[in-house]
Design an enzyme around this catalytic site. Structure first.
Site, PDB file in Angstrom:
ATOM      1  CG  HIS A 153      10.360  44.572 -62.952  1.00 29.95           C
ATOM      2  ND1 HIS A 153      10.500  44.504 -64.310  1.00 29.95           N
ATOM      3  CD2 HIS A 153       9.529  45.610 -62.706  1.00 29.95           C
ATOM      4  CE1 HIS A 153       9.792  45.477 -64.886  1.00 29.95           C
ATOM      5  NE2 HIS A 153       9.185  46.163 -63.933  1.00 29.95           N
ATOM      6  CD  GLU A 191       9.507  53.776 -65.179  1.00 27.20           C
ATOM      7  OE1 GLU A 191       9.555  52.887 -66.050  1.00 27.20           O
ATOM      8  OE2 GLU A 191       9.939  53.629 -64.025  1.00 27.20           O
ATOM      9  CG  HIS A 237       7.387  48.770 -68.257  1.00 26.88           C
ATOM     10  ND1 HIS A 237       6.979  47.465 -68.269  1.00 26.88           N
ATOM     11  CD2 HIS A 237       7.942  48.984 -67.029  1.00 26.88           C
ATOM     12  CE1 HIS A 237       7.280  46.905 -67.107  1.00 26.88           C
ATOM     13  NE2 HIS A 237       7.867  47.801 -66.333  1.00 26.88           N
ATOM     14  CG  ASN A 259      11.868  47.844 -60.592  1.00 23.92           C
ATOM     15  OD1 ASN A 259      11.024  48.571 -61.100  1.00 23.92           O
ATOM     16  ND2 ASN A 259      12.667  47.085 -61.307  1.00 23.92           N
ATOM     17  CG  HIS A 271       4.171  46.656 -63.011  1.00 27.41           C
ATOM     18  ND1 HIS A 271       3.915  47.323 -64.186  1.00 27.41           N
ATOM     19  CD2 HIS A 271       5.525  46.677 -62.880  1.00 27.41           C
ATOM     20  CE1 HIS A 271       5.041  47.729 -64.735  1.00 27.41           C
ATOM     21  NE2 HIS A 271       6.045  47.347 -63.958  1.00 27.41           N
TER      22      HIS A 271
HETATM   23 ZN   LIG Z   1       8.015  47.881 -64.189  1.00 33.33          ZN
END
Ligand SMILES: [Zn+2]
Length: 459
Positions: free
Chosen positions: A89, A247, A244, A345, A87
């Site tokens: 980005h 969160e 997602h 990220n 996972h």
């Molecule tokens: Zn993510």
């Protein structure tokens, strides 16, 4: 005196043995039969590995290497397969300097990412995605799943750069991509466009289970209809799903059971991955139990993102955070729910730090999740588990007759791996010592100054 790491002569040639390697049993497929020999507290097996024509040809219990091929004694050091970041980005990565998060919150991260998206020209995406991949490759990552922001104005651009980059990296890093946008914007014809682009690109259908323009919170009234639309789009093109989810610390954010029911209703058992699921940890024990039952029934896999969760969750200016932001990983694993850990990220508005280094993700995950005492199963979070969840064959597990992609650590125990950054690890790719280094930040400084000059000329 055991051999020093610096004195090891690294392999060359088409056939050689790595002797006295210690491999976590959880990172081996059991085709060799040696994983059952794990006898150490940390669940580690001592083996000799034969590399032949770039592949892992034999795995023998230590001391059973009997032939005249070159022998390299590792002195009992840890050997892992190269790892998986399931996972990420890559499209957002390395924008932190031009696009900082003003206060480090999720809300500001989302606004900053939206503000920066117009800057994502093809050259900009190529440069930052390639930079991220070179970091990962040098650190011993051989498989990556990236989410790609997929909005009407950027969808074609981002996915065409992804397809280009996947080809350029074939044989070094296997790359998968998932579309990412709030699921409410998939309701109209844009949903059909996204599913079509994803299908043409061999990707996965994704999304975030919150409304556009909003943060994660209580499920919207039409959540079932929105999820059925998403599953119908996926079903039309036979796409797997990666979302997602929830969160936030807000316990009313509970879209996870809706997703599980939608998966069951739409015949998607075993084909859905949910990332984050932070708010589940803030719900009552009874609610957690009910949701975990549903997840198990729908065979949903979960990806936890510990470094980013700890960074974004429970953040309020001037107040010390009280929780770590992570979902209920131990409880999921006890139910037989598959869980992987990943990096998420990297140097962007959602997470200011990182280097696409899954060993770093592993080391931090152990501590954030209390995945220790004993440590033996922890490496599976970044190896065997994501390998199975993402169907990354030949990555994250040592398997006979697959390409020899290895990380050799200057460490005899998993404890030693967790204790130091492992900056001197040696990566072996297709049987050859890898000399690649993580790229210098200077490349990004140069690119940004060129970009600034171009912008100034337009003005
Ligand atoms: Zn993510």
């Amino acid at each position: 005196m055991p051999i020093r790491f610096r004195d090891i002569t690294w392999p060359s040639g088409s056939r050689y043995w790595l002797l006295s390697a210690r491999v976590p049993a959880c990172l081996m497929t059991d085709s060799s039969g040696v994983a059952a020999l794990a006898d150490h507290d940390e669940g580690v097996v001592s083996v000799d590995l034969l590399i032949e024509d770039g592949k892992l040809a034999r795995i023998e219990p230590q001391g059973n290497a009997h032939d005249d091929a070159t022998q390299i004694d590792l002195g009992g050091r840890q050997v892992w397969p190269t790892l998986i970041d399931i996972h990420t980005h890559l499209d957002k990565g390395h924008t932190i300097e031009r696009n900082p998060n003003v206060d480090g919150t999720f809300h500001s991260a989302r606004l900053a990412a939206t503000a920066d998206r117009p800057n994502w020209t093809k050259p900009d995406l190529r440069r930052r995605m390639d930079f991220g991949l070179r970091c990962a490759y040098a650190h011993g990552v051989s498989a990556i799943r990236t989410h790609l922001d997929t909005y009407p104005e950027t969808a074609e651009r981002s996915w065409s750069v992804f397809r280009e980059i996947r080809e350029q990296w074939r044989g070094r890093i296997d790359i998968q991509a998932v579309s990412l946008c709030p699921i409410d914007i998939l309701q109209d014809k844009f949903g059909d466009e996204v599913a079509s682009i994803v299908a043409r690109s061999g990707g996965l259908l994704g999304g975030v289970t919150r409304a556009a323009l909003g943060n994660h919170g209580a499920p919207p009234a039409n959540i079932d209809a929105m999820l059925d639309r998403l599953f119908a789009l996926a079903g039309r093109y036979d796409l797997d799903i990666d979302l997602h989810v929830d969160e936030t610390h807000d316990p009313t954010a509970a879209t996870l059971p809706f997703i599980a029911r939608a998966a069951l209703r739409n015949g998607y058992r075993g084909r859905v991955v949910c990332g984050h699921c932070c708010s589940l940890a803030m719900q009552s024990a009874a609610e957690i139990d009910r949701t975990l039952d549903l997840l198990a029934q729908a065979e949903i896999a979960v990806v936890t993102l510990p470094t980013v969760n700890m960074y974004l969750q429970d953040r309020q200016k001037g107040r010390t955070p009280r929780w770590r932001g992570v979902t209920v990983v131990h409880e999921m694993l006890r139910r037989g729910i598959r869980v992987a850990a990943a990096g998420d990220n990297c140097r962007d508005s959602f997470y200011a730090y990182g280097d696409h280094d899954v060993v770093d993700t592993f080391r931090q995950s152990v501590r954030i999740l209390h995945f220790d005492h004993p440590l033996g199963d922890a490496p599976a979070l970044v190896g065997a588990m994501p390998s199975q969840i993402g169907q990354f064959e030949g990555h994250g597990r040592l398997s006979l007759r697959t390409p020899a992609r290895l990380i050799v650590f200057n460490a005899r125990t998993i404890n030693e791996i967790v204790s130091r950054p492992q900056s001197d690890r040696q990566v072996i790719v297709h049987g050859e010592k890898l000399d690649a280094k993580a790229p210098e930040y200077a490349e990004l400084w140069e690119a940004e100054s060129v970009r600034d000059d171009a912008a100034a000329q337009v003005l």
